[in-house]
Design a protein around this motif. Sequence first.
Motif, mmCIF file in Angstrom:
data_model
loop_
_atom_site.group_PDB
_atom_site.id
_atom_site.type_symbol
_atom_site.label_atom_id
_atom_site.label_comp_id
_atom_site.label_asym_id
_atom_site.label_seq_id
_atom_site.Cartn_x
_atom_site.Cartn_y
_atom_site.Cartn_z
ATOM 1 N N MET A 1 0.901 -0.979 0.147
ATOM 2 C CA MET A 1 -0.004 -0.046 0.178
ATOM 3 C C MET A 1 1.016 1.369 -0.006
ATOM 4 O O MET A 1 1.696 1.379 0.829
ATOM 5 C CB MET A 1 -0.830 0.226 1.364
ATOM 6 N N GLU A 2 0.534 2.211 -0.897
ATOM 7 C CA GLU A 2 1.297 3.401 -0.615
ATOM 8 C C GLU A 2 1.141 4.171 0.277
ATOM 9 O O GLU A 2 -0.053 4.264 0.983
ATOM 10 C CB GLU A 2 0.726 4.260 -2.094
ATOM 11 N N ARG A 3 2.131 4.968 0.796
ATOM 12 C CA ARG A 3 2.213 5.959 1.767
ATOM 13 C C ARG A 3 0.705 6.839 1.895
ATOM 14 O O ARG A 3 0.091 6.751 2.941
ATOM 15 C CB ARG A 3 3.256 6.790 1.912
ATOM 16 N N GLN A 4 0.534 7.548 1.144
ATOM 17 C CA GLN A 4 -0.712 8.559 1.136
ATOM 18 C C GLN A 4 -1.897 7.806 1.221
ATOM 19 O O GLN A 4 -2.738 8.345 1.914
ATOM 20 C CB GLN A 4 -0.528 9.335 -0.191
ATOM 21 N N LYS A 5 -2.183 6.670 0.595
ATOM 22 C CA LYS A 5 -3.300 5.957 0.841
ATOM 23 C C LYS A 5 -3.403 5.492 2.365
ATOM 24 O O LYS A 5 -4.394 5.474 2.776
ATOM 25 C CB LYS A 5 -3.337 4.703 -0.115
ATOM 26 N N ALA A 6 -2.480 4.973 2.828
ATOM 27 C CA ALA A 6 -2.369 4.460 4.196
ATOM 28 C C ALA A 6 -2.672 5.605 4.978
ATOM 29 O O ALA A 6 -3.483 5.463 6.038
ATOM 30 C CB ALA A 6 -0.945 3.919 4.439
ATOM 31 N N LEU A 7 -1.971 6.764 4.968
ATOM 32 C CA LEU A 7 -2.129 7.983 5.830
ATOM 33 C C LEU A 7 -3.607 8.467 5.762
ATOM 34 O O LEU A 7 -4.242 8.953 6.526
ATOM 35 C CB LEU A 7 -1.502 8.941 5.303
ATOM 36 N N ASP A 8 -4.139 8.265 4.365
ATOM 37 C CA ASP A 8 -5.672 8.746 4.324
ATOM 38 C C ASP A 8 -6.782 7.946 4.955
ATOM 39 O O ASP A 8 -7.759 8.345 5.769
ATOM 40 C CB ASP A 8 -6.099 8.752 2.599
ATOM 41 N N ILE A 9 -6.392 6.599 5.111
ATOM 42 C CA ILE A 9 -7.082 5.703 5.971
ATOM 43 C C ILE A 9 -7.144 5.860 7.257
ATOM 44 O O ILE A 9 -8.199 5.879 8.112
ATOM 45 C CB ILE A 9 -6.689 4.092 5.331
ATOM 46 N N VAL A 10 -5.841 6.047 7.809
ATOM 47 C CA VAL A 10 -5.515 6.208 9.092
ATOM 48 C C VAL A 10 -6.251 7.370 9.549
ATOM 49 O O VAL A 10 -6.661 7.794 10.709
ATOM 50 C CB VAL A 10 -4.307 6.074 9.555
ATOM 51 N N LYS A 11 -5.978 8.652 9.041
ATOM 52 C CA LYS A 11 -6.516 10.003 9.447
ATOM 53 C C LYS A 11 -7.697 10.141 9.799
ATOM 54 O O LYS A 11 -7.912 10.967 10.832
ATOM 55 C CB LYS A 11 -6.088 11.084 8.114
ATOM 56 N N VAL A 12 -8.832 9.513 9.259
ATOM 57 C CA VAL A 12 -10.241 9.542 9.633
ATOM 58 C C VAL A 12 -10.324 8.820 10.850
ATOM 59 O O VAL A 12 -11.281 8.892 11.365
ATOM 60 C CB VAL A 12 -11.020 8.996 8.597
ATOM 61 N N ILE B 60 2.469 3.820 10.276
ATOM 62 C CA ILE B 60 1.342 4.308 10.050
ATOM 63 C C ILE B 60 0.076 3.824 10.671
ATOM 64 O O ILE B 60 -0.708 4.678 11.180
ATOM 65 C CB ILE B 60 1.004 4.380 8.446
ATOM 66 N N PHE B 61 -0.042 2.785 10.680
ATOM 67 C CA PHE B 61 -1.385 1.879 11.258
ATOM 68 C C PHE B 61 -1.239 1.604 12.675
ATOM 69 O O PHE B 61 -2.102 1.005 13.214
ATOM 70 C CB PHE B 61 -1.697 0.772 10.461
ATOM 71 N N HIS B 62 -0.056 1.732 13.348
ATOM 72 C CA HIS B 62 0.139 1.306 14.830
ATOM 73 C C HIS B 62 -1.102 1.902 15.541
ATOM 74 O O HIS B 62 -1.516 1.059 16.646
ATOM 75 C CB HIS B 62 1.640 1.725 15.141
ATOM 76 N N ASP B 63 -1.732 3.019 15.665
ATOM 77 C CA ASP B 63 -2.595 3.463 16.404
ATOM 78 C C ASP B 63 -4.145 3.267 15.802
ATOM 79 O O ASP B 63 -5.122 4.086 16.290
ATOM 80 C CB ASP B 63 -2.370 4.715 16.919
ATOM 81 N N TYR B 64 -4.271 2.627 14.753
ATOM 82 C CA TYR B 64 -5.493 2.492 13.753
ATOM 83 C C TYR B 64 -6.748 2.378 14.828
ATOM 84 O O TYR B 64 -7.792 3.193 14.718
ATOM 85 C CB TYR B 64 -5.437 1.445 13.046
ATOM 86 N N ALA B 65 -6.557 1.659 15.840
ATOM 87 C CA ALA B 65 -7.805 1.366 16.771
ATOM 88 C C ALA B 65 -7.552 2.021 18.039
ATOM 89 O O ALA B 65 -8.805 1.858 18.739
ATOM 90 C CB ALA B 65 -7.761 -0.265 17.120
ATOM 91 N N LYS B 66 -6.909 3.093 18.290
ATOM 92 C CA LYS B 66 -6.766 3.829 19.414
ATOM 93 C C LYS B 66 -8.019 4.546 19.875
ATOM 94 O O LYS B 66 -8.099 4.460 21.125
ATOM 95 C CB LYS B 66 -5.612 4.779 19.123
ATOM 96 N N PHE B 67 -8.729 4.869 19.183
ATOM 97 C CA PHE B 67 -10.215 5.621 19.599
ATOM 98 C C PHE B 67 -11.130 4.824 19.143
ATOM 99 O O PHE B 67 -12.414 5.576 19.319
ATOM 100 C CB PHE B 67 -9.958 7.152 18.755
ATOM 101 N N ARG B 68 -11.046 3.728 19.067
ATOM 102 C CA ARG B 68 -12.258 2.872 18.943
ATOM 103 C C ARG B 68 -12.757 2.927 20.441
ATOM 104 O O ARG B 68 -12.245 2.635 21.454
ATOM 105 C CB ARG B 68 -11.894 1.282 18.515
ATOM 106 N N LEU C 171 2.527 10.481 12.515
ATOM 107 C CA LEU C 171 3.354 11.022 11.246
ATOM 108 C C LEU C 171 4.950 10.882 12.063
ATOM 109 O O LEU C 171 6.063 10.483 11.127
ATOM 110 C CB LEU C 171 3.444 12.265 10.746
ATOM 111 N N GLY C 172 5.237 11.283 13.140
ATOM 112 C CA GLY C 172 6.471 11.350 13.782
ATOM 113 C C GLY C 172 6.994 9.765 14.004
ATOM 114 O O GLY C 172 8.192 9.454 13.768
ATOM 115 N N VAL C 173 5.956 8.789 14.252
ATOM 116 C CA VAL C 173 6.389 7.458 14.475
ATOM 117 C C VAL C 173 6.689 7.095 13.331
ATOM 118 O O VAL C 173 7.890 6.125 12.884
ATOM 119 C CB VAL C 173 5.093 6.636 15.205
ATOM 120 N N MET C 174 6.119 7.424 12.029
ATOM 121 C CA MET C 174 6.364 6.949 10.612
ATOM 122 C C MET C 174 8.065 7.427 10.316
ATOM 123 O O MET C 174 8.697 6.393 9.898
ATOM 124 C CB MET C 174 5.326 7.443 9.856
#
Length: 188
Positions: free
Chosen positions: A1-12, A48-56, A23-26
């Motif tokens: 997966m490309e960086r920008q696509k991954a960042l877009d998925i994670v940002k929301v 990029i995805f390490h905190d994906y579920a942080k706010f579930r 971004l700092g972790v990346m």
Amino acid sequence: MERQKALDIVKVQLTEHRYQHTLGVMETAISLAEKYGADVKKAEIAAIFHDYAKFRPKDEMKEMIMSQGLPQDLLLYNTELWHAPVGAYLVEKEAGIRDPEVLDAIRYHTSGRPNMKLLEKVVYLADYIEPGRHFPGVEEVREIAKESLEKALVKAIQNTILFLMKKNQTIYPETFYTYNDLIQKLED
């Protein structure tokens, strides 16, 4: 997966503050991967995805732990641990990332585990030392990381254990096992 696509998925999935942390972790994971010979692309994606579920919601994460075969003992410890294994599950399910090394780096970035793989060490440490982190001891770990990934991990885990002890919080056993494993390997 490309960086920008991954960042877009994670940002929301994240607050703006947590996105900046990501971004700092990346960037830190990329730097550590280059220095210590880990796969740079995998380090980038895992970071990029390490905190994906942080706010579930906690109830949603608890249900996933119970229903998806995740370690049940997580439920006995601080809920801050939950987002890592739940995140690995959700990243595979929702983002379609199936690389076991990337998923393990996400899964173990809060607790660690004995016999951590290089990518797991890189993401764990990057999360701890990224430039946006400001707490007692982080500068020392950053300095150690310039010379030794393993010694930096040991110091980071020592700091974490001491921090939790001072707050009278329980400590997930896997974190102790990780510490012991790293110490034994450094002594060999």
